[in-house]
Enzyme design. Structure first.
Site: not given
Ligand code: AMP
Length: 392
Positions: A36, A198, A349, A372
């Protein structure tokens, strides 16, 4: 219409406040990734080379307690900044008052003052009008170059430019050009790949990209909510039951362009998986959880990517932090890196770290510096720190 950029300003001899994103990861006083800081250099160097007095403001980490203040002391960044460019850097261990004001008053053209962490001030995150006006009083011009923070209406991102002639810096300009190009005028086919934990975090972006992209591929933990919504068996996989209706709605609206995993790597335990296997999507035994996309899905997603001219990727395909469940993310990352003649964009991210750790960073057209912010931009939302900068 394009935003006023730093090149449109007459900066010689002026005090130019630059909101940079120096929110670097650090441990025990050591910066673990200085990307950064490096990303902010084009704007900083342009300003110092053109005779500006450069006043840098940034947040670092979250600051709620006095302990947080000690942990997130901006002085570590000042030391690194002095190493990576040639202008003199003075660090001011204050966010207001005589020390800061005197340091600014004593500046010569081409010099840099870096202020202590903006979040030492409780009013920063509330966009306290007094704070924004006070910081603005230290400068003649304002440059917004903290893409990672432009989705937040804070005193340093929105308060200051309310009072000063303002422009975007080179980093924000580049982010807007690349992300804006994908959103407003993508070369087609345009394929979006969305993963991560999520659905609730990505609702806006799925919704908007289903309207704009030609294909939307969904992997990661959020895919299971879609499968549950179809009445399929997902075992103990991640589920947001309150989002099943929404998932059904997306599947109906996205018919023909929404791609979901056809198989999944499952395990009997998250922390201590002793039994790992691949099953068809929606056929996960009750006491197993889905942790990655399977080989058939990898092949299908790769096929869907063939010939793509624009790709936007945000979110891992599985629990990529664990080697047993990283294959889906690695393979998709590789496939994107090898796409010929396509604009490939990573929305910051975890997917950005995956690409960097795998050594593929150089192969992408653009890796956004704001996870974000890039997501909100791709949702079609207005970014307050960008909206406040005038059009040319
Ligand atoms: P995000 O910040 O929403 O992009 O989510 C990233 C996180 O999602 C990472 O830490 C991954 O380990 C988690 N993740 C991805 N696939 C899965 C899964 N099938 N079950 C649980 N966590 C997951």
């Amino acid at each position: 219409m394009a935003k006023v950029t730093v090149k449109d300003l007459n900066v010689k001899g002026k005090r130019v406040i630059v909101r940079v994103d120096f929110n670097v990861p650090h441990k025990n006083g050591v910066i673990t990734d200085d990307n950064r800081i490096i990303a902010a250099l084009p704007t900083i160097n342009y300003l110092t080379e053109n005779g500006a007095k450069v006043i840098l403001l940034s947040h670092l980490g979250k600051v709620k307690t006095d302990e947080d203040k000690i942990k997130n002391d901006m002085s570590i960044v000042a030391a690194r900044l002095a190493e990576v460019q040639s202008a003199p850097v003075k660090f001011v261990n204050a966010t207001r008052g005589a020390e800061l004001e005197n340091a600014v008053a004593e500046m010569k053209e081409g010099e840099i003052v870096l202020m202590q962490n903006t979040r030492y001030e409780a009013g920063e995150s509330k966009n306290d009008p007094e704070l924004g006006a006070y910081w603005a009083s230290l400068g003649d011009l304002f440059v917004e170059d903290a893409f990672g923070s432009v989705h937040r209406a804070h005193a340093s991102t929105v308060g200051i430019p309310t009072h000063l002639p303002a422009a975007v810096g080179f980093l924000v300009e580049k982010e807007l050009n690349v992300l804006g190009g994908a959103l407003n005028d993508p070369q087609r086919p345009f394929v979006a790949i969305l993963g991560g934990a999520k659905v609730s975090d990505k609702i806006g972006v799925i919704e908007n990209l289903l309207k704009i992209a030609d294909k939307v591929l969904i992997g990661g933990g959020m895919a299971y909510t879609f499968q549950a919504a179809e009445g399929k068996k997902i075992g103990t996989s991640l589920l947001e039951a309150d989002k099943e209706d929404l998932a059904r709605d997306f599947m109906a609206k996205g018919a023909g362009k929404l791609f979901l995993p056809v198989d999944t790597v499952i395990a009997n335990d998250f922390d201590n998986p002793t039994d790992i296997k691949t099953v068809k999507a929606g056929e996960i035994p009750d006491d197993y959880m889905g942790l990655d996309i399977g080989d058939e899905t990898i092949a299908e997603f790769k096929k869907a990517l063939e010939g793509a001219k624009t790709v936007f990727w945000n979110g891992p395909m599985g629990v990529f932090e664990k080697p047993e469940f990283a294959k889906g993310t690695i393979e998709i990352c590789k496939a994107l890196a090898e796409l010929d003649g396509a604009t490939t964009i990573i929305g910051g991210g975890d997917s950005a770290s995956a690409a960097k750790n795998l050594g593929y960073a150089e192969k992408f057209s653009h890796i956004s510096t704001g996870g974000g912010a890039s997501l909100e931009y791709m949702e079609g939302k207005e970014l307050p720190g960008v909206a406040i900068i005038p059009e040319k």
